[in-house]
Design a protein around this motif. Structure first.
Motif, PDB file in Angstrom:
ATOM      1  N   ASP A  68     -23.821  18.341  22.845  1.00  0.00           N
ATOM      2  CA  ASP A  68     -24.447  19.105  24.074  1.00  0.00           C
ATOM      3  C   ASP A  68     -24.493  18.274  25.256  1.00  0.00           C
ATOM      4  OD1 ASP A  68     -25.845  21.131  25.376  1.00  0.00           O
ATOM      5  OD2 ASP A  68     -27.892  20.865  24.175  1.00  0.00           O
ATOM      6  N   TRP A  69     -24.779  18.808  26.409  1.00  0.00           N
ATOM      7  CA  TRP A  69     -24.725  18.302  27.691  1.00  0.00           C
ATOM      8  C   TRP A  69     -25.773  18.797  28.775  1.00  0.00           C
ATOM      9  CZ3 TRP A  69     -20.877  18.862  32.153  1.00  0.00           C
ATOM     10  CH2 TRP A  69     -20.544  20.261  32.179  1.00  0.00           C
ATOM     11  N   PRO A  70     -26.398  18.266  29.663  1.00  0.00           N
ATOM     12  CA  PRO A  70     -27.464  18.962  30.709  1.00  0.00           C
ATOM     13  C   PRO A  70     -27.102  20.030  31.440  1.00  0.00           C
ATOM     14  CG  PRO A  70     -27.589  16.530  30.422  1.00  0.00           C
ATOM     15  CD  PRO A  70     -26.255  16.992  30.106  1.00  0.00           C
ATOM     16  N   ASP A  71     -25.421  20.003  31.911  1.00  0.00           N
ATOM     17  CA  ASP A  71     -25.180  21.012  32.767  1.00  0.00           C
ATOM     18  C   ASP A  71     -24.541  22.138  32.222  1.00  0.00           C
ATOM     19  OD1 ASP A  71     -25.258  21.341  35.602  1.00  0.00           O
ATOM     20  OD2 ASP A  71     -23.351  21.398  35.879  1.00  0.00           O
ATOM     21  N   GLY A  72     -24.644  22.409  30.968  1.00  0.00           N
ATOM     22  CA  GLY A  72     -23.799  23.598  30.246  1.00  0.00           C
ATOM     23  C   GLY A  72     -24.327  23.903  29.011  1.00  0.00           C
ATOM     24  N   SER A  73     -23.732  24.940  28.267  1.00  0.00           N
ATOM     25  CA  SER A  73     -23.836  25.262  26.955  1.00  0.00           C
ATOM     26  C   SER A  73     -23.634  24.163  25.938  1.00  0.00           C
ATOM     27  CB  SER A  73     -23.375  26.410  26.758  1.00  0.00           C
ATOM     28  OG  SER A  73     -23.622  26.749  25.186  1.00  0.00           O
ATOM     29  N   PRO A  74     -24.160  24.096  24.897  1.00  0.00           N
ATOM     30  CA  PRO A  74     -23.648  23.301  23.749  1.00  0.00           C
ATOM     31  C   PRO A  74     -22.323  23.666  23.308  1.00  0.00           C
ATOM     32  CG  PRO A  74     -25.782  23.933  23.183  1.00  0.00           C
ATOM     33  CD  PRO A  74     -25.336  24.848  24.300  1.00  0.00           C
ATOM     34  N   ARG A 195     -34.050  14.416  28.498  1.00  0.00           N
ATOM     35  CA  ARG A 195     -35.040  13.990  29.653  1.00  0.00           C
ATOM     36  C   ARG A 195     -34.147  13.065  30.664  1.00  0.00           C
ATOM     37  NH1 ARG A 195     -38.387  11.562  25.335  1.00  0.00           N
ATOM     38  NH2 ARG A 195     -39.905  13.027  24.588  1.00  0.00           N
ATOM     39  N   PRO A 196     -34.589  12.994  31.890  1.00  0.00           N
ATOM     40  CA  PRO A 196     -34.069  12.094  32.831  1.00  0.00           C
ATOM     41  C   PRO A 196     -33.539  10.853  32.310  1.00  0.00           C
ATOM     42  CG  PRO A 196     -35.724  13.425  33.893  1.00  0.00           C
ATOM     43  CD  PRO A 196     -35.803  13.757  32.603  1.00  0.00           C
ATOM     44  N   TYR A 197     -32.481  10.365  32.310  1.00  0.00           N
ATOM     45  CA  TYR A 197     -32.010   9.228  31.626  1.00  0.00           C
ATOM     46  C   TYR A 197     -31.240   8.315  32.758  1.00  0.00           C
ATOM     47  CZ  TYR A 197     -28.992   6.027  29.158  1.00  0.00           C
ATOM     48  OH  TYR A 197     -28.187   4.839  28.773  1.00  0.00           O
ATOM     49  N   ARG A 198     -31.966   6.900  32.709  1.00  0.00           N
ATOM     50  CA  ARG A 198     -31.429   6.178  33.901  1.00  0.00           C
ATOM     51  C   ARG A 198     -30.168   5.433  33.179  1.00  0.00           C
ATOM     52  NH1 ARG A 198     -33.387   5.150  38.553  1.00  0.00           N
ATOM     53  NH2 ARG A 198     -35.524   6.030  37.970  1.00  0.00           N
ATOM     54  N   ASN A 199     -29.098   5.512  33.720  1.00  0.00           N
ATOM     55  CA  ASN A 199     -27.825   4.895  33.334  1.00  0.00           C
ATOM     56  C   ASN A 199     -27.763   3.431  33.746  1.00  0.00           C
ATOM     57  OD1 ASN A 199     -26.920   4.779  35.827  1.00  0.00           O
ATOM     58  ND2 ASN A 199     -25.715   6.739  35.509  1.00  0.00           N
ATOM     59  N   LEU A 608     -13.334  15.397  25.845  1.00  0.00           N
ATOM     60  CA  LEU A 608     -12.466  15.503  26.840  1.00  0.00           C
ATOM     61  C   LEU A 608     -12.890  16.172  28.390  1.00  0.00           C
ATOM     62  CD1 LEU A 608      -9.269  17.032  25.022  1.00  0.00           C
ATOM     63  CD2 LEU A 608      -9.832  14.678  25.571  1.00  0.00           C
ATOM     64  N   ASN A 609     -12.422  15.928  29.606  1.00  0.00           N
ATOM     65  CA  ASN A 609     -12.967  16.233  30.857  1.00  0.00           C
ATOM     66  C   ASN A 609     -14.211  15.746  31.217  1.00  0.00           C
ATOM     67  OD1 ASN A 609     -10.305  17.448  30.987  1.00  0.00           O
ATOM     68  ND2 ASN A 609     -10.896  19.391  29.945  1.00  0.00           N
ATOM     69  N   ASP A 610     -15.015  16.597  31.025  1.00  0.00           N
ATOM     70  CA  ASP A 610     -16.564  16.500  31.475  1.00  0.00           C
ATOM     71  C   ASP A 610     -17.030  15.238  30.467  1.00  0.00           C
ATOM     72  OD1 ASP A 610     -17.175  18.083  33.928  1.00  0.00           O
ATOM     73  OD2 ASP A 610     -16.512  19.607  32.163  1.00  0.00           O
ATOM     74  N   GLY A 611     -16.667  15.073  29.339  1.00  0.00           N
ATOM     75  CA  GLY A 611     -17.217  14.246  28.420  1.00  0.00           C
ATOM     76  C   GLY A 611     -16.494  13.030  28.342  1.00  0.00           C
ATOM     77  N   ASP A 612     -16.801  12.051  27.646  1.00  0.00           N
ATOM     78  CA  ASP A 612     -16.270  10.604  27.409  1.00  0.00           C
ATOM     79  C   ASP A 612     -16.386   9.875  26.073  1.00  0.00           C
ATOM     80  OD1 ASP A 612     -14.970   8.858  29.869  1.00  0.00           O
ATOM     81  OD2 ASP A 612     -16.190   7.620  28.425  1.00  0.00           O
ATOM     82  N   VAL A 649     -26.431   8.962  21.480  1.00  0.00           N
ATOM     83  CA  VAL A 649     -25.581   9.424  22.480  1.00  0.00           C
ATOM     84  C   VAL A 649     -25.002  10.894  22.206  1.00  0.00           C
ATOM     85  CG1 VAL A 649     -23.276   8.839  23.292  1.00  0.00           C
ATOM     86  CG2 VAL A 649     -25.039   6.927  23.155  1.00  0.00           C
ATOM     87  N   ASP A 650     -24.846  11.544  23.172  1.00  0.00           N
ATOM     88  CA  ASP A 650     -24.202  12.967  23.013  1.00  0.00           C
ATOM     89  C   ASP A 650     -23.139  13.141  24.389  1.00  0.00           C
ATOM     90  OD1 ASP A 650     -23.758  15.139  21.587  1.00  0.00           O
ATOM     91  OD2 ASP A 650     -25.664  16.056  21.898  1.00  0.00           O
ATOM     92  N   PHE A 651     -21.852  13.401  24.105  1.00  0.00           N
ATOM     93  CA  PHE A 651     -20.890  14.016  24.647  1.00  0.00           C
ATOM     94  C   PHE A 651     -20.461  12.879  25.668  1.00  0.00           C
ATOM     95  CE2 PHE A 651     -19.390  17.078  28.223  1.00  0.00           C
ATOM     96  CZ  PHE A 651     -18.284  17.494  27.385  1.00  0.00           C
ATOM     97  N   HIS A 652     -21.257  11.971  26.223  1.00  0.00           N
ATOM     98  CA  HIS A 652     -20.676  11.033  27.101  1.00  0.00           C
ATOM     99  C   HIS A 652     -21.642   9.744  27.119  1.00  0.00           C
ATOM    100  CE1 HIS A 652     -19.634   9.116  30.929  1.00  0.00           C
ATOM    101  NE2 HIS A 652     -19.075   9.938  31.296  1.00  0.00           N
ATOM    102  N   ALA A 653     -21.132   8.563  26.507  1.00  0.00           N
ATOM    103  CA  ALA A 653     -21.819   7.431  26.217  1.00  0.00           C
ATOM    104  C   ALA A 653     -22.654   6.913  27.263  1.00  0.00           C
ATOM    105  CB  ALA A 653     -20.950   6.390  25.559  1.00  0.00           C
TER     106      ALA A 653
END
Length: 670
Positions: A68-74, A195-199, A608-612, A649-653
């Protein structure tokens, strides 16, 4: 027997000694006889898992990944190779396609049904274009709902947990002896997924709070001894609070979401294994997205990200057994897909297309123990033209409950409406200030040539089911969104020799001055065919159950991706984890108590793409429950802990951390 019309019958057959699947070839058959590998997620597994969202159940399927990611669907992926839009797996509910007509992905949060409405899920773990045509490319997921004919009484369920999580629902069923079997169900759910996560750079990443209300109605009428009428209606409404403070890429906003469907079906049964069915589906999605961004030099801009999409589909299917050695199925369908989004298409007009298909299969047993299955779908697609997806499968029965299987075929995925028509722009007055996604010229459909060798068996005396397969998949013309660059100034070349120059922009393209001043200049993303690759590997699953003790469902997948000299994403060879493990342990305890443990692991990979990159990780879920009431009562109290190890971690570390969940649930039935 059609997929949807057989649901009520198969709901009972599924619990017999020999389970029945409907999705592999559009004909009811044992998993041992199916021409492709199929995984069944039954009601017991659904309840024991503790999952409250349908897409999470795909963690139980060999080789499948969920993120999953915050800006779209799972997203759900088979053997990886996926990005933020899981448009390569066909998703169905009772045989009707629910992939979004715009992107081709599945808006899992917006599906107009809940986990409590699902009887079972059948998952074809590989390409199946021969049965379903284009876009059944990396697999097929058929979510089969609980038939009104198999339920009675009333049920209410309430789940309440930390961080404001709640999920309340009800189910009301008509009288068992009424002329019409019907069911009404509804639910309201709220969950904080991110939740808002500080990278590591100190910046806040986006949040995601999902709130949905769902209402569903289904009814079946037996018009005569031969004729049955079925209709289903569903509605999903809600909002998603998402974004990060001060972010240009993910601005704070609250998306308003609406989705609904209508499903009508009629069937006539002539004899055993002889049936005619007609189905009509209508699906509509609407998103209102108040996207506002602050752009240097231009101030606050309102970007029209609203979208509408819909699909209508009519399908006719007939199947019969001609003799003990011959069985066939033949059908035809037509569908219209449409989407409207001013920002994605740079027009207020609707983009649409009409496609048609002819599909069928023949099963022949020339000698005892041997089964030959020939299937195929011929499709006239509104963008890609004529495509034929064939399959040849051979099955050899070792015993009545075990068989070897070989199958090979070709499947296609056509570009979605966005991939084939997108011109994503930000306009200020009459000028285009930025171009995002851009459809490439003459994008070809993706093709996969696939083969598998499998073994399936049920050892009834041991309570054991085994499914093993090795697979080979060769992909061509993969479609990806590649970044392209505009010159730093109109008279200059792209900034690097290796950079890919964008196509000539529209005459009203006047990029934002801040983009020109950036070190790499303005850029866009163009959808195009980028190359070929090969995926090989193997899977196995074991399902063992013992009455009074419990059940163990274990699966393992090994995957290797080999890029063949093409210009696909540099992360492509690591876009699938080399290993995926899934374990569901269900233990019966005294006093009608039950404990279950879910363990889900995959090795490191790159979305891929928006992920990492996502590192190797494990997730552990626990559920403890107790049934109460009469012997056949479904009343239950339970405590569920999801991701007991905490955030993961989900979709982008570097950016996204999924929240754990602790909640209690109470279900009352009467």
């Amino acid at each position: 027997m059609s997929v949807a019309s057989a649901c009520a019958w198969a709901a009972d057959a599924f619990f017999d000694d020999v389970p029945i699947v409907l999705t592999a070839s559009r004909m009811a058959q044992s998993p041992v006889d199916a021409p492709v590998a199929v995984t069944l997620i039954d009601r017991e597994m659904i309840e024991a898992s503790g999952f409250t969202e349908i897409h999470e159940l795909m963690r139980l399927v060999p080789g499948f990944l969920v993120a999953d990611w915050p800006d779209g669907s799972p997203m759900v992926a088979n053997h990886g190779m996926s990005d933020a839009y899981d448009r390569r797996i066909k998703i169905m509910i009772d045989g009707r396609t629910v992939n979004s007509p715009a992107w081709g992905n599945t808006n899992w949060h917006d599906l107009p049904l809940r986990v409590d409405d699902v009887e079972r899920i059948e998952v074809v773990r590989g390409p199946n274009g021969a049965a379903y045509g284009v876009n059944a490319f990396d697999g097929v997921i058929n979510i089969i709902t609980r038939s009104p004919a198999t339920e009675s009484g009333v049920a209410v369920i309430s789940r309440i947990g930390d961080d404001g999580f709640h999920d309340h629902g009800f189910r009301i069923n008509g009288d068992a002896d009424a002329a019409i079997d019907w069911r009404l169900s509804g639910s309201h759910r709220r969950a904080v997924n991110f939740r808002p996560y500080r990278n590591e750079d100190g910046a806040l990443e986006a949040r995601k709070i999902v709130e949905r209300s769902v209402l569903n109605f289904g009814a079946t009428a037996q018009l005569s001894t031969q004729d049955e009428l079925q209709w289903m209606l569903g509605l999903s409404r809600g909002s998603t609070d998402r974004g990060a403070p001060g972010s240009l890429e993910h601005p704070l906003r609250e998306d308003d979401i609406h989705a609904h469907y209508v499903h009508l079906g009629w069937k006539r049964s002539f004899a055993v294994d002889s049936e005619l069915s007609v189905q009509f589906h209508h699906q509509r999605e609407r998103a209102r997205v108040p996207w506002q961004v602050t752009v240097p030099g231009l101030g606050l801009l309102s970007v029209g990200m609203d979208s509408d999409a819909q699909r209508e589909e009519l399908e006719v299917q007939y199947g019969a057994r001609l003799s003990p050695a011959w069985r066939f199925m033949l059908g035809a369908g037509v569908r219209r897909e449409a989407a409207r989004s001013r920002s994605m298409f740079d027009t207020g007009s609707t983009i649409s297309g009409v496609s048609s298909q002819l599909f069928g299969s023949v099963v022949w047993s020339p000698v005892e123990h041997l089964r030959v299955d020939l299937g195929g779908t011929l499709e006239d697609h509104h963008y890609s033209g004529s495509l034929f997806s064939p399959r040849l499968a051979l099955g050899y029965a070792l015993t009545p409950d075990s068989a070897l299987r070989f199958s090979a075929g070709v499947s296609y995925r056509t570009p979605s409406l966005i991939e084939s028509h997108a011109m994503q722009v930000i306009r200020v007055g009459s000028e285009i200030k930025r171009i995002g996604a851009w459809a490439g010229a003459d994008t070809q459909p993706e093709r996969v040539r696939h083969a598998e060798l499998g073994y399936a068996a049920m050892f009834r005396e041991l309570g054991l089911g085994v499914d093993v397969r090795a697979f080979y998949q060769e992909y061509d013309d993969y479609v990806d969104d590649e970044r392209c660059w505009y010159p730093l100034q109109p008279w200059e070349r792209p900034p690097r020799e290796s950079a890919w120059a964008c196509p000539p922009p529209p005459v009203d393209f006047a990029p934002i001055e801040w983009d020109w001043q950036a070190s790499r200049g303005p850029s866009s993303f163009v959808f195009r065919n980028v190359g070929s690759f090969r995926v090989t590997g193997g899977e196995f699953s074991i399902d063992w159950r013992r009455p009074g003790w419990g059940r163990v469902v274990l699966s393992q997948a090994i995957i290797d991706v080999d890029v063949q000299g093409a210009s696909v994403d540099e992360d492509f060879e690591t876009s699938a984890p080399s290993s995926i493990t899934s374990l569901l342990l269900i233990k019966e305890l005294p006093g009608r108590w039950r404990a279950s443990l879910g363990y889900y692991r995959h090795s490191s990979m790159n979305w891929l793409n928006d992920g990492d990159r996502v590192p190797e990780q494990d997730r552990v879920d626990l559920k403890l429950s107790r049934r109460f009431g009469g012997a056949n009562s479904g009343s239950e109290v339970a405590l569920v802990a999801q991701s007991v190890g905490g955030r993961y971690v989900d979709f982008h570390a570097g950016r996204y951390r999924r929240e754990p969940q602790l909640f209690g649930s109470l279900r009352l039935t009467w």
